[in-house]
Design a protein around this motif. Structure first.
Motif, PDB file in Angstrom:
ATOM      1  N   SER A   8     -85.462  78.010  23.220  1.00 34.02           N
ATOM      2  CA  SER A   8     -86.667  77.384  23.854  1.00 34.02           C
ATOM      3  C   SER A   8     -86.369  76.569  25.136  1.00 34.02           C
ATOM      4  CB  SER A   8     -87.301  76.571  22.756  1.00 34.02           C
ATOM      5  OG  SER A   8     -86.561  75.459  22.595  1.00 34.02           O
ATOM      6  N   GLU A   9     -85.112  76.525  25.598  1.00 29.90           N
ATOM      7  CA  GLU A   9     -84.597  75.789  26.638  1.00 29.90           C
ATOM      8  C   GLU A   9     -83.830  76.684  27.567  1.00 29.90           C
ATOM      9  OE1 GLU A   9     -85.518  72.641  27.801  1.00 29.90           O
ATOM     10  OE2 GLU A   9     -86.789  72.250  26.027  1.00 29.90           O
ATOM     11  N   SER A  10     -84.056  76.681  28.780  1.00 26.83           N
ATOM     12  CA  SER A  10     -83.161  77.494  29.868  1.00 26.83           C
ATOM     13  C   SER A  10     -81.674  76.854  29.868  1.00 26.83           C
ATOM     14  CB  SER A  10     -83.792  77.622  31.039  1.00 26.83           C
ATOM     15  OG  SER A  10     -84.342  76.340  31.554  1.00 26.83           O
ATOM     16  N   GLU A  11     -81.612  75.692  29.522  1.00 32.14           N
ATOM     17  CA  GLU A  11     -80.343  74.899  29.836  1.00 32.14           C
ATOM     18  C   GLU A  11     -79.835  74.163  28.512  1.00 32.14           C
ATOM     19  OE1 GLU A  11     -78.682  74.378  32.868  1.00 32.14           O
ATOM     20  OE2 GLU A  11     -80.215  75.473  34.077  1.00 32.14           O
ATOM     21  N   ASN A  12     -78.620  73.732  28.505  1.00 31.45           N
ATOM     22  CA  ASN A  12     -78.113  73.064  27.445  1.00 31.45           C
ATOM     23  C   ASN A  12     -78.976  71.765  27.590  1.00 31.45           C
ATOM     24  OD1 ASN A  12     -76.429  74.738  26.098  1.00 31.45           O
ATOM     25  ND2 ASN A  12     -74.710  74.364  27.574  1.00 31.45           N
ATOM     26  N   SER A  13     -79.183  70.984  26.399  1.00 30.44           N
ATOM     27  CA  SER A  13     -79.660  69.648  26.808  1.00 30.44           C
ATOM     28  C   SER A  13     -78.532  68.656  26.719  1.00 30.44           C
ATOM     29  CB  SER A  13     -80.420  69.321  25.301  1.00 30.44           C
ATOM     30  OG  SER A  13     -81.467  70.023  25.006  1.00 30.44           O
ATOM     31  N   ILE A  14     -78.946  67.744  27.532  1.00 32.61           N
ATOM     32  CA  ILE A  14     -78.023  66.686  27.864  1.00 32.61           C
ATOM     33  C   ILE A  14     -78.572  65.232  27.326  1.00 32.61           C
ATOM     34  CG2 ILE A  14     -76.643  65.300  29.617  1.00 32.61           C
ATOM     35  CD1 ILE A  14     -76.522  67.751  31.268  1.00 32.61           C
ATOM     36  N   VAL A  15     -78.148  64.533  26.641  1.00 32.31           N
ATOM     37  CA  VAL A  15     -78.549  63.397  26.072  1.00 32.31           C
ATOM     38  C   VAL A  15     -77.890  62.289  26.540  1.00 32.31           C
ATOM     39  CG1 VAL A  15     -79.162  62.023  24.054  1.00 32.31           C
ATOM     40  CG2 VAL A  15     -79.312  64.746  23.821  1.00 32.31           C
ATOM     41  N   LYS A  16     -78.728  61.035  26.788  1.00 32.22           N
ATOM     42  CA  LYS A  16     -78.122  59.865  27.562  1.00 32.22           C
ATOM     43  C   LYS A  16     -78.083  58.857  26.743  1.00 32.22           C
ATOM     44  CE  LYS A  16     -78.609  57.675  32.080  1.00 32.22           C
ATOM     45  NZ  LYS A  16     -79.234  56.573  32.548  1.00 32.22           N
ATOM     46  N   ILE A  17     -77.024  58.239  26.533  1.00 31.55           N
ATOM     47  CA  ILE A  17     -77.256  56.981  25.461  1.00 31.55           C
ATOM     48  C   ILE A  17     -76.442  55.809  26.571  1.00 31.55           C
ATOM     49  CG2 ILE A  17     -75.959  55.760  23.719  1.00 31.55           C
ATOM     50  CD1 ILE A  17     -75.933  58.396  22.063  1.00 31.55           C
ATOM     51  N   GLY A  18     -77.224  54.892  26.694  1.00 27.00           N
ATOM     52  CA  GLY A  18     -76.795  53.801  27.899  1.00 27.00           C
ATOM     53  C   GLY A  18     -76.419  54.602  29.150  1.00 27.00           C
TER      54      GLY A  18
END
Ligand code: PEP
Ligand code: MN
Length: 269
Positions: A8-18
């Protein structure tokens, strides 16, 4: 197709914390005590981990305990300590939210929310943290299959919150020597099935401090995006999970080992 599905996404998700990015190819370390016990305990821990380059501090204000007579956390006072230590040290803070009624205040005090293993199947809580848009570390349920875990993540994504980090923390098996059995294969399996980042909690997986470093290195080798480790200034006196908590010296050593392992793994690809 589910939103968590890799396709469902073309790229790996990157999640931001701070200011930290999880899932960008670098190893993220989250560290801190099982529970916030006092300002001093958290401040000392925060200073130590920061000195070693860690950017995210963990600490529970609401603790899910097997026995109702055990220390269940400082509650609101714990959240306040967490927030003030975070501000003072410049670290981002993550803490567990145990029920729907607390989501609003935990959101106010923390940079990221943790859904604990026992709550992975709490669908109304998953929906509520989905509405919050805060980054969520979703621990795998004690007895959850990978499919059930990804479906739990789907509940959060469905509300429009795609800032989800999966956390493998060991599953319950017939083995009793270790607190749980770390499912190392969950890491590459999740990488195949989903675009979400995955971190590993070797502290709750092994339940014994001498197992934390080997399990952390195994997680790194298997492709995890990070680790979450319990660290306490004096584990012997910890109010929860002392047996699996590292002291400052042990944590320093773990950080050295992780960076050496990281270099080696990058070299061999
Ligand atoms: C914790 O992180 O301290 C904790 C309670 O974890 P889990 O939900 O994985 O048992
Ligand atoms: Mn703990």
């Amino acid at each position: 197709m589910k939103r968590v599905d890799r396709k469902s996404e073309s790229e790996n998700s990157i999640v931001k914390i701070g200011n930290s990015l999880i899932g960008n190819g670098e190893l993220t370390v989250v560290a801190g005590p099982c529970a916030v016990e006092s300002e001093m305990q958290l401040y000392q821990t925060a200073c130590h981990i920061k000195k070693l380059g860690v950017q995210i501090l963990r600490g529970g204000a609401f603790k899910p305990r097997t026995s109702p007579y055990s220390f269940k956390g400082l509650g609101l006072e714990g959240l306040k300590i967490l927030q003030s230590v975070g501000k003072e040290t410049g670290l981002s803070v993550i803490t567990e939210v145990m029920n729907v009624r607390d989501v609003e205040r935990v959101v106010r005090y923390a940079d990221a929310l943790q859904i604990g293993s026992r709550n992975m199947h709490n669908f109304s809580l998953l929906t509520e943290v989905g509405k919050s848009k805060k980054p969520v570390v979703l621990k795998r349920g004690l007895c959850a299959t990978i499919e059930e875990w990804l479906c739990a993540a789907e509940y959060i994504l469905l509300e429009g919150n795609s800032n989800v980090i999966l956390c493998e923390r060991g599953i319950r098996t017939f083995e009793t020597y270790t607190r749980n059995t770390m499912d190392i294969s969950a890491i590459p399996a999740v990488k195949n099935l989903s675009h979400l980042p995955i971190i590993v909690d070797p502290s709750h997986a092994g339940g014994r401090r001498e197992l934390v470093a080997p399990l952390a290195k195994a997680a790194l080798a298997a492709g995890a995006d990070g680790i979450m480790v319990e660290v306490h200034p004096n584990p012997e006196e910890a109010l929860s999970d002392g047996a699996q908590s590292l002291d400052f010296m042990e944590f320093s050593r773990l950080m050295e080992q992780m960076s050496a392992a990281n270099v080696m793994l990058k070299h061999i690809g």
